[in-house]
Design a protein around this motif. Structure first.
Motif, PDB file in Angstrom:
ATOM      1  N   LYS A  11       0.680  -1.347  -0.225  1.00  7.34           N
ATOM      2  CA  LYS A  11       0.072   0.038  -0.028  1.00  7.34           C
ATOM      3  C   LYS A  11       0.964   1.535  -0.383  1.00  7.34           C
ATOM      4  N   VAL A  12       0.478   2.192  -0.887  1.00 14.22           N
ATOM      5  CA  VAL A  12       1.559   3.215  -1.028  1.00 14.22           C
ATOM      6  C   VAL A  12       1.729   4.171   0.464  1.00 14.22           C
ATOM      7  N   LEU A  13       2.054   4.627   0.670  1.00 11.70           N
ATOM      8  CA  LEU A  13       2.806   5.041   1.788  1.00 11.70           C
ATOM      9  C   LEU A  13       3.268   6.634   1.300  1.00 11.70           C
ATOM     10  N   LYS A  14       1.795   7.481   2.262  1.00 13.40           N
ATOM     11  CA  LYS A  14       2.430   9.145   1.650  1.00 13.40           C
ATOM     12  C   LYS A  14       2.420  10.378   2.557  1.00 13.40           C
ATOM     13  N   GLY A  15       3.340  10.901   3.498  1.00 16.06           N
ATOM     14  CA  GLY A  15       2.942  11.929   4.088  1.00 16.06           C
ATOM     15  C   GLY A  15       4.423  13.094   3.207  1.00 16.06           C
ATOM     16  N   ASP A  16       4.562  14.245   4.282  1.00 13.02           N
ATOM     17  CA  ASP A  16       5.203  15.559   3.494  1.00 13.02           C
ATOM     18  C   ASP A  16       5.648  15.082   4.548  1.00 13.02           C
ATOM     19  N   PHE A  17       6.838  16.774   4.611  1.00 10.40           N
ATOM     20  CA  PHE A  17       7.780  17.099   5.280  1.00 10.40           C
ATOM     21  C   PHE A  17       8.678  18.417   4.351  1.00 10.40           C
ATOM     22  N   ASP A  18       8.614  18.980   5.211  1.00  6.93           N
ATOM     23  CA  ASP A  18       9.461  20.643   4.936  1.00  6.93           C
ATOM     24  C   ASP A  18      11.190  20.734   5.894  1.00  6.93           C
ATOM     25  N   ILE A  19      11.777  21.464   4.538  1.00  6.73           N
ATOM     26  CA  ILE A  19      13.174  21.564   5.293  1.00  6.73           C
ATOM     27  C   ILE A  19      13.570  22.451   5.452  1.00  6.73           C
ATOM     28  N   ILE A  20      13.335  23.273   6.293  1.00  7.19           N
ATOM     29  CA  ILE A  20      14.020  24.891   6.738  1.00  7.19           C
ATOM     30  C   ILE A  20      14.708  25.332   6.833  1.00  7.19           C
ATOM     31  N   ASN A  21      15.180  26.231   6.423  1.00  6.20           N
ATOM     32  CA  ASN A  21      16.813  27.126   6.529  1.00  6.20           C
ATOM     33  C   ASN A  21      18.183  26.513   6.491  1.00  6.20           C
ATOM     34  N   GLU A  22      18.071  25.152   6.157  1.00 10.85           N
ATOM     35  CA  GLU A  22      19.154  24.481   6.241  1.00 10.85           C
ATOM     36  C   GLU A  22      20.227  24.466   5.103  1.00 10.85           C
ATOM     37  N   LYS A  23      21.443  24.874   5.193  1.00  8.58           N
ATOM     38  CA  LYS A  23      22.763  25.150   4.707  1.00  8.58           C
ATOM     39  C   LYS A  23      23.483  24.006   4.453  1.00  8.58           C
ATOM     40  N   VAL A  24      23.518  23.931   2.626  1.00  8.00           N
ATOM     41  CA  VAL A  24      24.167  22.607   2.413  1.00  8.00           C
ATOM     42  C   VAL A  24      25.342  22.633   1.672  1.00  8.00           C
ATOM     43  N   VAL A  25      26.627  22.123   1.798  1.00  7.39           N
ATOM     44  CA  VAL A  25      27.631  22.580   1.284  1.00  7.39           C
ATOM     45  C   VAL A  25      27.494  21.483   0.146  1.00  7.39           C
ATOM     46  N   GLN A  26      28.154  21.872  -0.756  1.00  2.82           N
ATOM     47  CA  GLN A  26      28.898  21.200  -2.186  1.00  2.82           C
ATOM     48  C   GLN A  26      30.290  21.036  -2.380  1.00  2.82           C
ATOM     49  N   ASN A  27      31.026  21.430  -2.390  1.00  2.00           N
ATOM     50  CA  ASN A  27      32.411  21.244  -1.645  1.00  2.00           C
ATOM     51  C   ASN A  27      33.272  22.825  -1.213  1.00  2.00           C
ATOM     52  N   GLU A  28      34.463  22.496  -1.188  1.00  2.00           N
ATOM     53  CA  GLU A  28      35.322  23.278  -0.219  1.00  2.00           C
ATOM     54  C   GLU A  28      34.943  24.758   0.041  1.00  2.00           C
ATOM     55  N   HIS A  29      34.210  25.464  -1.188  1.00  2.00           N
ATOM     56  CA  HIS A  29      33.695  26.755  -1.739  1.00  2.00           C
ATOM     57  C   HIS A  29      32.586  27.048  -2.725  1.00  2.00           C
ATOM     58  N   GLU A  30      31.548  26.321  -1.949  1.00  2.00           N
ATOM     59  CA  GLU A  30      30.573  25.899  -2.487  1.00  2.00           C
ATOM     60  C   GLU A  30      29.216  25.741  -2.129  1.00  2.00           C
ATOM     61  N   PHE A  31      28.268  26.553  -1.557  1.00  2.00           N
ATOM     62  CA  PHE A  31      27.055  26.189  -0.538  1.00  2.00           C
ATOM     63  C   PHE A  31      25.510  26.756  -1.938  1.00  2.00           C
ATOM     64  N   PHE A  32      24.567  26.088  -0.629  1.00  2.00           N
ATOM     65  CA  PHE A  32      23.186  26.888  -1.061  1.00  2.00           C
ATOM     66  C   PHE A  32      22.462  25.986   0.103  1.00  2.00           C
ATOM     67  N   ILE A  33      21.393  27.100   0.272  1.00  2.00           N
ATOM     68  CA  ILE A  33      20.793  27.629   1.874  1.00  2.00           C
ATOM     69  C   ILE A  33      18.983  26.757   0.681  1.00  2.00           C
ATOM     70  N   ILE A  34      18.794  26.118   1.746  1.00  2.00           N
ATOM     71  CA  ILE A  34      16.790  25.529   1.513  1.00  2.00           C
ATOM     72  C   ILE A  34      16.611  26.821   2.430  1.00  2.00           C
ATOM     73  N   ASP A  35      15.941  27.362   1.687  1.00  2.00           N
ATOM     74  CA  ASP A  35      15.118  29.003   2.285  1.00  2.00           C
ATOM     75  C   ASP A  35      13.781  27.482   3.611  1.00  2.00           C
ATOM     76  N   SER A  36      12.581  27.650   2.360  1.00  2.00           N
ATOM     77  CA  SER A  36      12.097  26.883   3.053  1.00  2.00           C
ATOM     78  C   SER A  36      11.010  26.048   1.400  1.00  2.00           C
TER      79      SER A  36
END
Ligand SMILES: [Zn+2]
Ligand SMILES: [Zn+2]
Length: 173
Positions: A11-36
């Protein structure tokens, strides 16, 4: 947000969640921020060893322009599907699929981290070169000004040998 492999059933399991204000480092020099970002997922078992996880990602992220290094926001709407398998020779039904054709991951643990999956999808979506706007003018290599904000008068001189000769000639006169 994690789900246990064993708890995913036919049976399909469904749901959802938020990612707020999370900084993601891609490599030594770069990153992006998941605001919402909102992630809605559907998980279901394909067979004993395989489960499918689909995710719909919708929200805003902040990126650093690769040209002028200023932050800018972008709205994203992405979808992904990943098959998690405990079977090393996953065949995907009739045709044998390689890992590159469909996102198939071998399950190492008994849990699947849905948040990690969403972050991975966002990371893959961001091209190596991404600019704040199409005509971003970047940074002046001479004075370091952000040319979008402070257009400077610096000129990158490329001496023309013919003009140099003429200048010499005129200076002598
Ligand atoms: Zn820029
Ligand atoms: Zn300049």
């Amino acid at each position: 947000m994690q789900i246990e492999f064993a708890k995913i059933e036919d049976k399909v399991l469904k749901g959802d969640f938020d990612i707020i204000n999370e900084k993601v480092v891609q490599n030594e020099h770069e990153f992006f921020i998941i605001d919402s970002v909102n992630v809605s997922f559907r998980a279901y078992r394909i067979d004993v060893n395989d489960v499918s996880i689909k995710e719909k990602i919708n929200g805003d992220i902040t990126l650093i322009c690769t040209n002028c290094l200023e932050e800018y926001k972008e709205h994203i709407e992405l979808t992904s599907e990943t098959i998690f398998t405990r079977n090393k020779s996953y065949t995907g039904g009739e045709v044998t699929l390689t890992e590159s054709e469909l996102d198939v991951q071998y399950l190492e643990d008994e849990v699947i981290d849905l948040k990690d999956e969403a972050i991975k999808t966002i990371d893959l979506y961001i091209p190596i070169s991404h600019t704040c706007r199409e005509d971003c003018k970047g940074i002046c290599p001479i004075c370091g000004a952000n040319k979008n904000l402070n257009p400077c008068d610096c000129k990158i001189e490329q001496p023309d040998p013919r003009l140099e000769k003429l200048k010499e000639f005129l200076n002598k006169e």
